[in-house]
Scaffold this active site. Structure first.
Site, PDB file in Angstrom:
ATOM      1  N   ASP A   1       0.796  -0.834   0.355  1.00  0.00           N
ATOM      2  CA  ASP A   1       0.021   0.015   0.444  1.00  0.00           C
ATOM      3  C   ASP A   1       1.029   1.606  -0.070  1.00  0.00           C
ATOM      4  O   ASP A   1       2.110   1.267   1.036  1.00  0.00           O
ATOM      5  CB  ASP A   1      -1.215   0.034   1.304  1.00  0.00           C
ATOM      6  CG  ASP A   1      -1.912   0.878   1.069  1.00  0.00           C
ATOM      7  OD1 ASP A   1      -3.041   1.181   1.259  1.00  0.00           O
ATOM      8  OD2 ASP A   1      -1.362   2.203   1.143  1.00  0.00           O
TER       9      ASP A   1
ATOM     10  N   ASP B   1      -3.603   2.345  -5.626  1.00  0.00           N
ATOM     11  CA  ASP B   1      -2.348   2.469  -4.342  1.00  0.00           C
ATOM     12  C   ASP B   1      -2.072   0.944  -4.049  1.00  0.00           C
ATOM     13  O   ASP B   1      -1.171   1.384  -3.060  1.00  0.00           O
ATOM     14  CB  ASP B   1      -2.479   3.927  -3.391  1.00  0.00           C
ATOM     15  CG  ASP B   1      -3.090   3.270  -2.051  1.00  0.00           C
ATOM     16  OD1 ASP B   1      -3.940   3.087  -1.969  1.00  0.00           O
ATOM     17  OD2 ASP B   1      -2.957   3.806  -1.515  1.00  0.00           O
ATOM     18  N   GLU B   2      -2.788   0.389  -4.267  1.00  0.00           N
ATOM     19  CA  GLU B   2      -2.451  -1.167  -4.392  1.00  0.00           C
ATOM     20  C   GLU B   2      -2.820  -2.185  -4.622  1.00  0.00           C
ATOM     21  O   GLU B   2      -2.767  -2.405  -5.502  1.00  0.00           O
ATOM     22  CB  GLU B   2      -3.975  -1.497  -2.868  1.00  0.00           C
ATOM     23  CG  GLU B   2      -3.869  -0.579  -1.632  1.00  0.00           C
ATOM     24  CD  GLU B   2      -4.829  -0.691  -0.622  1.00  0.00           C
ATOM     25  OE1 GLU B   2      -5.492  -2.109  -0.433  1.00  0.00           O
ATOM     26  OE2 GLU B   2      -5.562   0.102  -0.128  1.00  0.00           O
TER      27      GLU B   2
HETATM   28  N1  DCP Z   1      -8.326   8.732  -1.480  1.00  0.00           N
HETATM   29  C1  DCP Z   1      -9.717   9.287  -1.149  1.00  0.00           C
HETATM   30  N2  DCP Z   1     -10.760   9.969  -0.439  1.00  0.00           N
HETATM   31  C2  DCP Z   1     -10.623   9.160   0.291  1.00  0.00           C
HETATM   32  C3  DCP Z   1      -9.474   8.231   0.587  1.00  0.00           C
HETATM   33  C4  DCP Z   1      -8.864   7.686  -0.426  1.00  0.00           C
HETATM   34  O1  DCP Z   1      -9.039  10.459  -2.318  1.00  0.00           O
HETATM   35  N3  DCP Z   1     -11.415   9.389   1.700  1.00  0.00           N
HETATM   36  C5  DCP Z   1      -7.562   9.054  -2.123  1.00  0.00           C
HETATM   37  C6  DCP Z   1      -6.403   9.378  -1.598  1.00  0.00           C
HETATM   38  C7  DCP Z   1      -4.897   8.731  -1.674  1.00  0.00           C
HETATM   39  C8  DCP Z   1      -5.272   7.133  -1.712  1.00  0.00           C
HETATM   40  O2  DCP Z   1      -6.720   7.384  -2.405  1.00  0.00           O
HETATM   41  O3  DCP Z   1      -3.831   8.905  -1.039  1.00  0.00           O
HETATM   42  C9  DCP Z   1      -5.202   5.714  -0.956  1.00  0.00           C
HETATM   43  O4  DCP Z   1      -5.926   5.843  -0.282  1.00  0.00           O
HETATM   44  P1  DCP Z   1      -5.240   5.358   1.350  1.00  0.00           P
HETATM   45  O5  DCP Z   1      -6.055   4.887   1.589  1.00  0.00           O
HETATM   46  O6  DCP Z   1      -4.240   4.209   1.010  1.00  0.00           O
HETATM   47  O7  DCP Z   1      -4.405   6.798   1.598  1.00  0.00           O
HETATM   48  P2  DCP Z   1      -3.691   7.314   1.675  1.00  0.00           P
HETATM   49  O8  DCP Z   1      -2.669   6.479   0.335  1.00  0.00           O
HETATM   50  O9  DCP Z   1      -3.460   8.765   0.818  1.00  0.00           O
HETATM   51  O10 DCP Z   1      -2.448   6.871   3.019  1.00  0.00           O
HETATM   52  P3  DCP Z   1      -1.526   5.508   4.024  1.00  0.00           P
HETATM   53  O11 DCP Z   1      -0.424   6.292   3.755  1.00  0.00           O
HETATM   54  O12 DCP Z   1      -2.604   6.071   4.997  1.00  0.00           O
HETATM   55  O13 DCP Z   1      -2.425   4.541   3.333  1.00  0.00           O
HETATM   56 CA    CA Z   2      -2.337   4.301   0.701  1.00  0.00          CA
HETATM   57 CA    CA Z   3      -4.857   1.817  -0.238  1.00  0.00          CA
END
Ligand code: DCP
Ligand code: CA
Ligand code: CA
Length: 368
Positions: free
Chosen positions: A12, A112-113
């Site tokens: 991730d 992103d996964e």
């Molecule tokens: N995303 C979004 N709205 C949300 C959740 C996520 O637009 N409510 C988008 C932005 C994030 C991406 O999806 O960058 C990936 O979501 P993740 O839940 O994996 O969160 P992040 O990658 O941002 O943070 P982490 O480091 O906790 O994985």
């Molecule tokens: Ca992420």
């Molecule tokens: Ca994710």
């Protein structure tokens, strides 16, 4: 099939949209960075898509309103940027391409996964798994400049939960003997597919932790949640999950995705769009003479997060009405679980073959 213990990873990418922004502008790194989805109604309206870890220290995280994020970061040198999805997708593609090379089987889930089955690659040795993750991290860091967190376990379910334990740039390895101890104390919503509504239902049953759920009578779960979900919850809570890691294949399902005329939470409006899509899907699978046994829906919310849900039918079907009914129920349930407006919707049918496909891919449908 051999019963060899599998080794599955979930990669991730860390604070992904915000990390991409830091990548093209390194001077952002020591500032709170917020990537927002601006709705356009006023300059301030919209929601936070994600933020870097510095911004998170001030309580700024995915989903909160932008005006609140502004307030929490007042007086700090914070940077607010709009979502640039195409750019993030390019970065993601490059990373996925590299990661694919390390896996026996590879399955990207969302932007992103990705799941990697590395059982053969490392001869079933968990110590080698750790070394492999170090190599992967170094390769991606060097070629793209992005960090990620990894969960390693005997199946997709455990790998996914483990990936969340040490962030950013972390690794969490759960040995097969350690699965019960790892899962037991976690709240039930750590399991994919357990949303707010399900948490509430389970709480009424006195089920709060995964350990509570693991001990709960499976027949009662089936009565309450239906066969597919009831059995899935029971198995998942016990750390059992046999879904293969597998590339989302074109021929696996037939579906359509489209943007609504306006953002909405109105089921009737959504179903107008879905009916058009069903019409197209119907043409396609009738031409190919296929029976389907699974109906799935997908929704992209105004903050660009996306969700999918699916339902496995008791027996194969080939008509339009069954798709419509299932899709409507799935959307109805989903609307009850979420408060966001919907921007894009889709529907698909799958599980065309009759043998041994029933329980596959649940985690991918829940994934986002
Ligand atoms: N995303 C979004 N709205 C949300 C959740 C996520 O637009 N409510 C988008 C932005 C994030 C991406 O999806 O960058 C990936 O979501 P993740 O839940 O994996 O969160 P992040 O990658 O941002 O943070 P982490 O480091 O906790 O994985
Ligand atoms: Ca992420
Ligand atoms: Ca994710």
């Amino acid at each position: 099939m051999p019963t060899q213990q599998r080794i599955v990873m979930l990669v991730d990418l860390d604070y992904f949209f915000a990390q991409c922004e830091e990548l093209r502008n390194p001077s952002l790194k020591d500032k709170p960075v917020v990537v927002g989805m601006y709705s356009g109604r006023t300059a301030e309206s919209g929601a936070v898509s994600t933020s870097n870890y510095l911004a998170r220290k001030y309580g700024v995280k995915s989903g909160i309103p932008l005006f609140l994020a502004k307030k929490r970061l007042e007086g700090l040198d914070a940077v607010f940027l709009p979502v640039d999805y195409n750019y993030y997708e390019q970065i993601s593609d490059r990373i996925m391409q590299i990661l694919r090379g390390y896996a026996d089987a590879f399955e990207q889930v969302g932007i992103d996964e990705a799941y990697l089955d590395v059982t053969q690659h490392i001869h079933g040795d968990l110590e080698e798994a750790k070394a492999l993750v170090s190599q992967m991290k170094a390769a991606v860091k060097q070629a793209v400049g992005v960090t990620f967190s990894v969960g390693v376990g005997p199946n997709k379910l455990v790998a996914k939960i483990a990936s969340d334990m040490h962030k950013p740039d972390g690794i969490t390895v759960v040995e097969p003997e350690g699965v019960d101890a790892f899962l037991s104390p976690l709240p039930v919503d750590s399991l994919l597919g357990v949303g707010k509504k399900t948490v509430q239902k389970m709480e009424v049953l006195g089920v709060k932790t995964i350990s509570d759920l693991a001990k709960y009578d499976v027949q009662k779960l089936v009565d309450i949640f239906g066969k597919t979900l009831g059995v899935y919850f029971h198995n998942a809570a016990n750390g059992i999950n046999n879904e293969p890691v597998q590339e989302a294949g074109e021929a696996e399902s037939i579906g359509r995705m489209g943007t609504l005329k306006e953002n909405t939470r109105d089921l009737a409006v959504i179903m107008v769009k879905i009916d058009q899509q069903i019409e197209e899907i119907y043409q396609e699978f009738t031409q190919k003479d296929l029976n389907y046994k699974l109906v799935g829906i997908a929704a992209v919310m105004t903050d660009l997060s996306s969700k999918s849900r699916s339902k496995t039918l008791d027996k194969p079907a080939k008509d339009k009405e069954t798709i419509r009914e299932a899709a409507q129920t799935l959307f109805d349930n989903y609307l009850n679980e979420s408060t966001l407006e919907i921007r894009r919707v889709g529907v698909r049918v799958g599980n065309f073959s009759k043998e041994e496909r029933q329980q596959k891919q649940l985690t991918s449908f829940f994934g986002h």
